[in-house]
Design a protein around this motif. Structure first.
Motif, PDB file in Angstrom:
ATOM      1  N   VAL A  69       0.859  -1.206   0.000  1.00 38.46           N
ATOM      2  CA  VAL A  69       0.000   0.000   0.000  1.00 38.46           C
ATOM      3  C   VAL A  69       0.882   1.238   0.000  1.00 38.46           C
ATOM      4  O   VAL A  69       1.830   1.342   0.796  1.00 38.46           O
ATOM      5  CB  VAL A  69      -0.931   0.015   1.230  1.00 38.46           C
ATOM      6  N   GLN A  81      -8.317   7.151   0.670  1.00 36.24           N
ATOM      7  CA  GLN A  81      -8.060   5.723   0.439  1.00 36.24           C
ATOM      8  C   GLN A  81      -8.347   5.425  -1.030  1.00 36.24           C
ATOM      9  O   GLN A  81      -9.434   5.721  -1.517  1.00 36.24           O
ATOM     10  CB  GLN A  81      -8.935   4.856   1.349  1.00 36.24           C
ATOM     11  N   THR A  83      -8.647   2.593  -3.938  1.00 34.33           N
ATOM     12  CA  THR A  83      -8.870   1.159  -4.097  1.00 34.33           C
ATOM     13  C   THR A  83      -9.099   0.818  -5.554  1.00 34.33           C
ATOM     14  O   THR A  83      -9.272   1.707  -6.397  1.00 34.33           O
ATOM     15  CB  THR A  83     -10.101   0.705  -3.289  1.00 34.33           C
ATOM     16  N   ASP A  87     -13.422  -2.814  -5.151  1.00 36.15           N
ATOM     17  CA  ASP A  87     -13.404  -2.607  -3.702  1.00 36.15           C
ATOM     18  C   ASP A  87     -12.851  -3.819  -2.943  1.00 36.15           C
ATOM     19  O   ASP A  87     -13.346  -4.180  -1.869  1.00 36.15           O
ATOM     20  CB  ASP A  87     -14.827  -2.307  -3.178  1.00 36.15           C
ATOM     21  N   LYS A  89      -9.179  -4.298  -2.859  1.00 39.59           N
ATOM     22  CA  LYS A  89      -7.781  -4.098  -2.508  1.00 39.59           C
ATOM     23  C   LYS A  89      -7.508  -2.615  -2.367  1.00 39.59           C
ATOM     24  O   LYS A  89      -7.968  -1.803  -3.170  1.00 39.59           O
ATOM     25  CB  LYS A  89      -6.866  -4.702  -3.561  1.00 39.59           C
ATOM     26  N   VAL A  90      -6.721  -2.295  -1.337  1.00 37.61           N
ATOM     27  CA  VAL A  90      -6.312  -0.907  -1.112  1.00 37.61           C
ATOM     28  C   VAL A  90      -5.004  -0.678  -1.838  1.00 37.61           C
ATOM     29  O   VAL A  90      -4.019  -1.393  -1.625  1.00 37.61           O
ATOM     30  CB  VAL A  90      -6.145  -0.615   0.399  1.00 37.61           C
ATOM     31  N   TRP A  91      -4.944   0.329  -2.711  1.00 37.66           N
ATOM     32  CA  TRP A  91      -3.733   0.662  -3.437  1.00 37.66           C
ATOM     33  C   TRP A  91      -2.914   1.715  -2.685  1.00 37.66           C
ATOM     34  O   TRP A  91      -1.693   1.670  -2.698  1.00 37.66           O
ATOM     35  CB  TRP A  91      -4.078   1.180  -4.843  1.00 37.66           C
ATOM     36  N   ALA A  93      -3.248   4.818   0.783  1.00 40.82           N
ATOM     37  CA  ALA A  93      -4.049   5.343   1.897  1.00 40.82           C
ATOM     38  C   ALA A  93      -3.237   6.354   2.675  1.00 40.82           C
ATOM     39  O   ALA A  93      -1.997   6.312   2.681  1.00 40.82           O
ATOM     40  CB  ALA A  93      -4.511   4.215   2.813  1.00 40.82           C
ATOM     41  N   GLU A  98      -3.544   3.762   7.052  1.00 40.67           N
ATOM     42  CA  GLU A  98      -2.804   2.911   6.127  1.00 40.67           C
ATOM     43  C   GLU A  98      -3.043   1.431   6.401  1.00 40.67           C
ATOM     44  O   GLU A  98      -2.970   0.596   5.480  1.00 40.67           O
ATOM     45  CB  GLU A  98      -1.320   3.224   6.223  1.00 40.67           C
ATOM     46  N   VAL A 102     -10.440  -2.015   3.037  1.00 33.07           N
ATOM     47  CA  VAL A 102     -11.328  -1.144   2.250  1.00 33.07           C
ATOM     48  C   VAL A 102     -12.472  -0.700   3.156  1.00 33.07           C
ATOM     49  O   VAL A 102     -13.155  -1.533   3.767  1.00 33.07           O
ATOM     50  CB  VAL A 102     -11.869  -1.888   1.011  1.00 33.07           C
ATOM     51  N   THR A 126     -13.220  -3.133   9.863  1.00 34.89           N
ATOM     52  CA  THR A 126     -13.403  -1.666   9.769  1.00 34.89           C
ATOM     53  C   THR A 126     -13.982  -1.044  11.030  1.00 34.89           C
ATOM     54  O   THR A 126     -14.071   0.179  11.129  1.00 34.89           O
ATOM     55  CB  THR A 126     -14.337  -1.327   8.597  1.00 34.89           C
TER      56      THR A 126
END
Length: 464
Positions: A69, A81, A83, A87, A89-91, A93, A98, A102, A126
């Protein structure tokens, strides 16, 4: 019976004003909180737009790693954030989130500028981060890894914190403001009502037997000054009425005592020596003084009743008929000559009983002083009806005649008592003629005396 305990007018006015201020402050507080909240939201939205624009510019040229990330700096209270479009994977943040998975998913929204809005993804991963997020936006983004989504959120509850601080401030300051306002209003109303309280205390201190005191009058022409003048005018009337009542009672007592004294003295002398008493003379005295007592009591009753009751009938009354009736009565009970040649048809609107008594009293007064003749006259003078009754007696001083219309006043006290006068006949005439909008007076003549009565013919001034 228990007394009703009501708040004073000062307390009621203070309570009303404080309640009004409380309502105003409540609406003002709600409007202020709403305005601040909207302002913070607008500021946050502008900040989010700026951060999203900066992030998009950066991702347009930066290489996004597929293995880790990309950590972005947290700008102010805004976190982002980035992604993939699915929705999953987080690319990239912000540093504050961090490690979070998602956090949100896009939802189509035609009203949004980007055509998208978002909804939070609530799960075990989350639940620690979502309470820190509030308003936000979502938009598409182009990266070196392909199209993606960029979410921007206000982080840390800055808006809610600011609103809560404002609410606490208002909740603390509003009661203080109400307390201060209530105190100032209480003092202000107290100062405004101080003259009224002064007037109340002065009126309360004025005793019934001493009505000479007056309340203080403030300067100007405001409501309190006018009230003070009105109260003083009322006290003037009360003082005059009290003096009049005292004089009336004193005069009435004196008038009643005189015939009673004569009756008692006559009967006591006769009782001492009943054999030699002249019972014929005793009977004459009793009858004469009894008639006098009856006349005084009748006149007093009439005055007392009409002082309280001001109602009056409104009917057609012919003065000429009343004068002809009086002429017949005088001829039947005396040797006096009555001249009615100047009596003309004269009609007015008034109270028949009062006007008849007025004529009777004037005629009786003239009979007591006439030597051989009475003269009656009735005519119109403009819109007034004029009645004149004359006698050929000794006459009076016309310049001093106004006092003869006062109660218990006689031109010749000794002769009036001998002839049966009560001292109230002309006073009753004055009462009646004034109620009919007219006047009564003695007129200068060569010999004898002459009374002139004037009454409005249309009865417009008849007091009821």
């Amino acid at each position: 019976m228990a007394r009703d305990h009501q708040l004073s007018i000062r307390a009621r006015l203070t309570l009303i004003f404080v309640l009004a201020i409380a309502v105003i402050l409540t609406f003002t507080g709600v409007a202020l909180v709403n305005l601040v909240h909207r302002s913070l939201l607008n500021q946050a939205s502008n900040q989010i737009d700026a951060v999203m624009e900066q992030t998009q510019e950066r991702f347009a040229t930066a290489t996004v790693s597929s293995k880790r990330v990309l950590v972005l700096a947290t700008v102010g209270d805004v976190v982002v954030q980035v992604t993939n479009t699915s929705d999953t994977k987080v690319w990239a943040a912000s540093s504050a989130i961090e490690a979070a998975p998602v956090l949100a998913a896009p939802v189509a929204d035609a009203a949004s500028a980007s055509g998208l809005t978002f909804q939070f993804i609530r799960n075990a991963g989350t639940e620690a981060t979502l309470p820190e997020l509030s308003s936000g936006e979502v938009s598409t983004i182009t990266t070196t890894r392909g199209p993606g989504l960029i979410f921007a959120f206000v982080y840390g509850g800055a808006i809610e914190h600011s609103v809560r601080v404002l609410l606490v401030s208002l909740l603390i300051s509003f009661p203080l403001l109400l307390l201060m306002s209530g105190g100032l209003i209480w003092l202000g109303i107290g100062l405004a009502l101080a003259p009224v309280e002064s007037i109340r205390r002065r009126v309360d201190a004025i005793a019934a037997e001493d009505l000479t005191e007056r309340v203080p009058v403030t300067g100007g022409d405001d409501e309190i000054a006018r009230m003070a003048r009105t109260v003083n005018a009322m006290l003037d009337r009360l003082e005059s009425a009290s003096k009049f009542q005292q004089e009336f009672v004193s005069n009435a007592s004196h008038e009643l005592r005189s015939p009673l004294t004569t009756l008692l003295a006559t009967t006591e002398r006769a009782a001492v020596d009943p054999v030699n008493a002249n019972w014929s003379e005793v009977a004459d005295v009793i009858m004469r003084e009894g008639r006098r007592l009856d006349g005084i009591i009748g006149d007093l009753f009439w005055l007392a009743r009409h002082d309280e009751d001001h109602t009056a009938e409104r009917e057609d009354v012919d003065f000429d008929d009343l004068l002809y009736e009086e002429a017949t009565r005088v001829r039947s009970m005396s040797d006096l000559i009555v001249d009615t040649s100047m009596v003309h048809p004269t009609r007015v609107i008034g109270d028949p009983a009062m006007l008849k008594r007025m004529i009777r009293n004037v005629v009786d007064n003239a009979m007591r002083y006439a030597q051989s003749e009475l003269r009656f006259e009735a005519r119109y003078d403009g819109d007034e009806a004029v009645v004149v009754v004359s006698d050929d007696g000794e006459g009076i001083d016309v310049d001093q005649s106004a006092r003869f219309f006062d109660r218990f006043t006689r031109a010749d006290s000794a002769r009036s008592r001998q002839s049966g006068g009560t001292g109230l006949g002309l006073a009753i005439v004055t009462e009646i003629v004034i109620r009919h909008g007219g006047s009564a007076r003695f007129v200068k003549v060569a010999s004898g005396s002459e009374i002139e009565l004037r009454v409005r013919g249309d009865g417009q001034r008849l007091i009821a």
